[in-house]
Design a protein around this motif. Structure first.
Motif, PDB file in Angstrom:
ATOM      1  N   GLY A 211       0.821  -1.203   0.000  1.00 33.69           N
ATOM      2  CA  GLY A 211       0.000   0.000   0.000  1.00 33.69           C
ATOM      3  C   GLY A 211       0.850   1.246   0.000  1.00 33.69           C
ATOM      4  O   GLY A 211       2.080   1.192  -0.148  1.00 33.69           O
ATOM      5  N   GLY A 212       0.211   2.382   0.189  1.00 33.44           N
ATOM      6  CA  GLY A 212       0.891   3.664   0.146  1.00 33.44           C
ATOM      7  C   GLY A 212       0.981   4.330   1.502  1.00 33.44           C
ATOM      8  O   GLY A 212       1.106   3.663   2.533  1.00 33.44           O
ATOM      9  N   PHE A 213       0.887   5.658   1.514  1.00 31.06           N
ATOM     10  CA  PHE A 213       1.087   6.411   2.746  1.00 31.06           C
ATOM     11  C   PHE A 213       0.147   5.963   3.862  1.00 31.06           C
ATOM     12  O   PHE A 213       0.552   5.829   5.022  1.00 31.06           O
ATOM     13  N   GLY A 214      -1.142   5.761   3.532  1.00 36.08           N
ATOM     14  CA  GLY A 214      -2.092   5.369   4.570  1.00 36.08           C
ATOM     15  C   GLY A 214      -1.744   4.038   5.181  1.00 36.08           C
ATOM     16  O   GLY A 214      -1.784   3.867   6.414  1.00 36.08           O
ATOM     17  N   THR A 215      -1.378   3.068   4.345  1.00 33.66           N
ATOM     18  CA  THR A 215      -0.984   1.747   4.842  1.00 33.66           C
ATOM     19  C   THR A 215       0.265   1.844   5.694  1.00 33.66           C
ATOM     20  O   THR A 215       0.357   1.228   6.761  1.00 33.66           O
ATOM     21  N   PHE A 216       1.246   2.633   5.234  1.00 32.72           N
ATOM     22  CA  PHE A 216       2.486   2.800   5.995  1.00 32.72           C
ATOM     23  C   PHE A 216       2.192   3.426   7.359  1.00 32.72           C
ATOM     24  O   PHE A 216       2.743   3.013   8.380  1.00 32.72           O
ATOM     25  N   ASP A 217       1.348   4.439   7.349  1.00 32.60           N
ATOM     26  CA  ASP A 217       0.988   5.133   8.585  1.00 32.60           C
ATOM     27  C   ASP A 217       0.393   4.167   9.597  1.00 32.60           C
ATOM     28  O   ASP A 217       0.816   4.117  10.769  1.00 32.60           O
ATOM     29  N   GLU A 218      -0.575   3.378   9.160  1.00 32.26           N
ATOM     30  CA  GLU A 218      -1.241   2.436  10.061  1.00 32.26           C
ATOM     31  C   GLU A 218      -0.286   1.338  10.517  1.00 32.26           C
ATOM     32  O   GLU A 218      -0.281   0.939  11.696  1.00 32.26           O
ATOM     33  N   PHE A 219       0.536   0.851   9.603  1.00 29.11           N
ATOM     34  CA  PHE A 219       1.483  -0.218   9.919  1.00 29.11           C
ATOM     35  C   PHE A 219       2.531   0.244  10.926  1.00 29.11           C
ATOM     36  O   PHE A 219       2.783  -0.422  11.937  1.00 29.11           O
ATOM     37  N   PHE A 220       3.141   1.401  10.696  1.00 28.38           N
ATOM     38  CA  PHE A 220       4.204   1.863  11.594  1.00 28.38           C
ATOM     39  C   PHE A 220       3.653   2.285  12.953  1.00 28.38           C
ATOM     40  O   PHE A 220       4.334   2.116  13.974  1.00 28.38           O
ATOM     41  N   GLU A 221       2.456   2.827  12.987  1.00 25.72           N
ATOM     42  CA  GLU A 221       1.882   3.147  14.293  1.00 25.72           C
ATOM     43  C   GLU A 221       1.632   1.872  15.087  1.00 25.72           C
ATOM     44  O   GLU A 221       1.893   1.826  16.297  1.00 25.72           O
ATOM     45  N   LEU A 222       1.144   0.827  14.413  1.00 24.42           N
ATOM     46  CA  LEU A 222       0.947  -0.463  15.078  1.00 24.42           C
ATOM     47  C   LEU A 222       2.263  -1.001  15.615  1.00 24.42           C
ATOM     48  O   LEU A 222       2.348  -1.445  16.772  1.00 24.42           O
ATOM     49  N   LEU A 223       3.320  -0.964  14.785  1.00 27.60           N
ATOM     50  CA  LEU A 223       4.635  -1.438  15.243  1.00 27.60           C
ATOM     51  C   LEU A 223       5.098  -0.648  16.465  1.00 27.60           C
ATOM     52  O   LEU A 223       5.634  -1.230  17.415  1.00 27.60           O
ATOM     53  N   THR A 224       4.884   0.657  16.437  1.00 27.99           N
ATOM     54  CA  THR A 224       5.318   1.496  17.559  1.00 27.99           C
ATOM     55  C   THR A 224       4.569   1.152  18.845  1.00 27.99           C
ATOM     56  O   THR A 224       5.159   1.094  19.931  1.00 27.99           O
ATOM     57  N   LEU A 225       3.273   0.915  18.725  1.00 23.09           N
ATOM     58  CA  LEU A 225       2.479   0.575  19.905  1.00 23.09           C
ATOM     59  C   LEU A 225       2.947  -0.735  20.536  1.00 23.09           C
ATOM     60  O   LEU A 225       3.035  -0.851  21.768  1.00 23.09           O
ATOM     61  N   VAL A 226       3.256  -1.722  19.696  1.00 27.68           N
ATOM     62  CA  VAL A 226       3.722  -3.003  20.227  1.00 27.68           C
ATOM     63  C   VAL A 226       5.151  -2.868  20.738  1.00 27.68           C
ATOM     64  O   VAL A 226       5.502  -3.371  21.803  1.00 27.68           O
ATOM     65  N   GLN A 227       6.005  -2.184  19.974  1.00 25.24           N
ATOM     66  CA  GLN A 227       7.408  -2.014  20.359  1.00 25.24           C
ATOM     67  C   GLN A 227       7.546  -1.334  21.724  1.00 25.24           C
ATOM     68  O   GLN A 227       8.387  -1.705  22.544  1.00 25.24           O
ATOM     69  N   THR A 228       6.696  -0.340  21.979  1.00 30.56           N
ATOM     70  CA  THR A 228       6.798   0.427  23.225  1.00 30.56           C
ATOM     71  C   THR A 228       6.004  -0.185  24.370  1.00 30.56           C
ATOM     72  O   THR A 228       5.991   0.359  25.473  1.00 30.56           O
ATOM     73  N   GLY A 229       5.316  -1.293  24.107  1.00 31.66           N
ATOM     74  CA  GLY A 229       4.560  -1.950  25.160  1.00 31.66           C
ATOM     75  C   GLY A 229       3.202  -1.335  25.431  1.00 31.66           C
ATOM     76  O   GLY A 229       2.549  -1.687  26.419  1.00 31.66           O
ATOM     77  N   LYS A 230       2.766  -0.424  24.564  1.00 33.61           N
ATOM     78  CA  LYS A 230       1.439   0.150  24.740  1.00 33.61           C
ATOM     79  C   LYS A 230       0.346  -0.802  24.269  1.00 33.61           C
ATOM     80  O   LYS A 230      -0.826  -0.609  24.582  1.00 33.61           O
ATOM     81  N   MET A 231       0.736  -1.836  23.531  1.00 29.31           N
ATOM     82  CA  MET A 231      -0.213  -2.813  23.018  1.00 29.31           C
ATOM     83  C   MET A 231       0.427  -4.188  23.120  1.00 29.31           C
ATOM     84  O   MET A 231       1.644  -4.350  22.900  1.00 29.31           O
ATOM     85  N   GLU A 232      -0.356  -5.180  23.486  1.00 31.35           N
ATOM     86  CA  GLU A 232       0.176  -6.527  23.608  1.00 31.35           C
ATOM     87  C   GLU A 232       0.562  -7.081  22.241  1.00 31.35           C
ATOM     88  O   GLU A 232      -0.054  -6.755  21.220  1.00 31.35           O
ATOM     89  N   PRO A 233       1.606  -7.932  22.191  1.00 28.55           N
ATOM     90  CA  PRO A 233       2.006  -8.531  20.910  1.00 28.55           C
ATOM     91  C   PRO A 233       0.866  -9.311  20.279  1.00 28.55           C
ATOM     92  O   PRO A 233       0.032  -9.906  20.969  1.00 28.55           O
ATOM     93  N   LEU A 234       0.822  -9.291  18.965  1.00 22.10           N
ATOM     94  CA  LEU A 234      -0.175 -10.011  18.182  1.00 22.10           C
ATOM     95  C   LEU A 234       0.434 -10.309  16.818  1.00 22.10           C
ATOM     96  O   LEU A 234       1.430  -9.684  16.434  1.00 22.10           O
ATOM     97  N   PRO A 235      -0.119 -11.254  16.074  1.00 25.81           N
ATOM     98  CA  PRO A 235       0.426 -11.530  14.745  1.00 25.81           C
ATOM     99  C   PRO A 235       0.289 -10.311  13.823  1.00 25.81           C
ATOM    100  O   PRO A 235      -0.811  -9.790  13.633  1.00 25.81           O
ATOM    101  N   ILE A 236       1.414  -9.854  13.283  1.00 22.42           N
ATOM    102  CA  ILE A 236       1.448  -8.783  12.293  1.00 22.42           C
ATOM    103  C   ILE A 236       2.057  -9.388  11.039  1.00 22.42           C
ATOM    104  O   ILE A 236       3.230  -9.763  11.025  1.00 22.42           O
TER     105      ILE A 236
END
Length: 289
Positions: A211-236
């Motif tokens: 995808g493009g900018f929107g997909t990247f935005d959603e994907f990287f925000e998800l990675l950041t939430l899991v990386q920082t422990g704000k969200m529990e790990p899940l299959p990505i």
């Protein structure tokens, strides 16, 4: 008699009061002035700058309440391009090309058309194998509600005779939910932040297609939430290793020290719906037919 019964006896509901106000008010300069309109029915008032916090709350509450009422326990979220065609329509893009640059772009989009089918297949697998906990449905397909990969996601659920969610956003250009979104689960947002929150509030797995900018935005925000422990790990699950490693050098990020090498384990590359669903099954120890 319960407290609720007592409350219901003593006070009319807001809906009833609104009907009273509509029917009973005589036409006078006072009643015709916007100041007299009930605050919760006054659209111009609700759209004032000072009411932004209230609008935030409404965009959080409305989908949350309706999804609860629909018995949606968890979701399989599917991100991806709004431009990748299904295979049967890919040649039309090539035929419409007017120069070498647009021809090259059309050919590349055709190469990715296979992911429309994979998104549709993954949605079908998830919809056929949704489990129920406490009477709620799990792995309900959730997309951005638009065309292309998003359409494929909702279409796969429809193939299985199951409901699916579409989270649309108001954009300056004309757009509408794809025809496969369940009407009662089709939502429209003004605020990107609230839409992105609803994508992840119930997510048990996330599939990310090219995808493009929107997909990247959603994907990287998800990675950041899991990386920082704000969200529990899940299959990505990233569909299309060739695409992702071409447009993003994940290894370089680790080599530069801006992420840790362990962060590369937050997601997995897959090529097919069967691969992706197998990872989700193993992660949650699911047994499906």
């Amino acid at each position: 008699m319960t407290n609720k019964d007592l409350h219901d006896r003593r006070f009319y509901r807001a809906k009833q009061e609104a009907e009273f106000a509509k029917k009973q008010a005589p036409s006078t300069p006072q009643t015709e002035d916007p100041a007299y309109t009930l605050a919760f029915q006054d659209t111009e008032f609700l759209l004032r700058e000072e009411l932004r916090p209230v609008r935030f709350q409404l965009e959080l509450l409305k989908p949350e309440m309706l999804l609860d009422e629909a018995g949606i326990g968890s979701t399989l979220v599917m991100y991806g391009s709004a431009r990748i065609p299904e295979l049967g329509k890919a040649d039309a893009l090539i035929e419409a090309a007017t120069d070498d640059a647009s021809l090259k772009t059309a050919q590349r989009l055709k190469e990715k058309a296979k992911y429309y089918d994979e998104a549709r297949n993954l949605a079908r697998l998830a919809s056929n194998c949704g489990i129920s906990e406490n009477g709620n449905r799990d792995f309900v397909v959730c997309s951005g509600g638009g065309p292309s990969i998003m359409e494929a996601a909702n279409r796969g659920a429809a193939d299985s005779g199951q409901e699916s969610i579409g989270l649309n956003i108001v954009l300056p250009h004309e757009q509408a939910p794809n025809e496969y979104v369940t009407p009662s689960l089709s939502f429209q947002f003004h605020y990107f932040a609230l839409r992105k929150m609803h994508f992840l509030l119930r997510a048990r797995a996330v599939a990310v297609f090219p995808g493009g900018f929107g997909t990247f935005d959603e994907f990287f925000e998800l990675l950041t939430l899991v990386q920082t422990g704000k969200m529990e790990p899940l299959p990505i699950l990233l569909f299309g290793k060739e695409f992702w490693t071409r447009v993003i050098d994940f290894e370089a990020l680790a080599e530069e020290g801006t992420i840790s090498r362990k962060d590369l384990e937050l997601f997995q590359f897959v090529e097919t719906a069967d691969q992706a669903w197998g990872i989700i099954q193993r992660f949650y120890d699911l047994e499906c037919e």
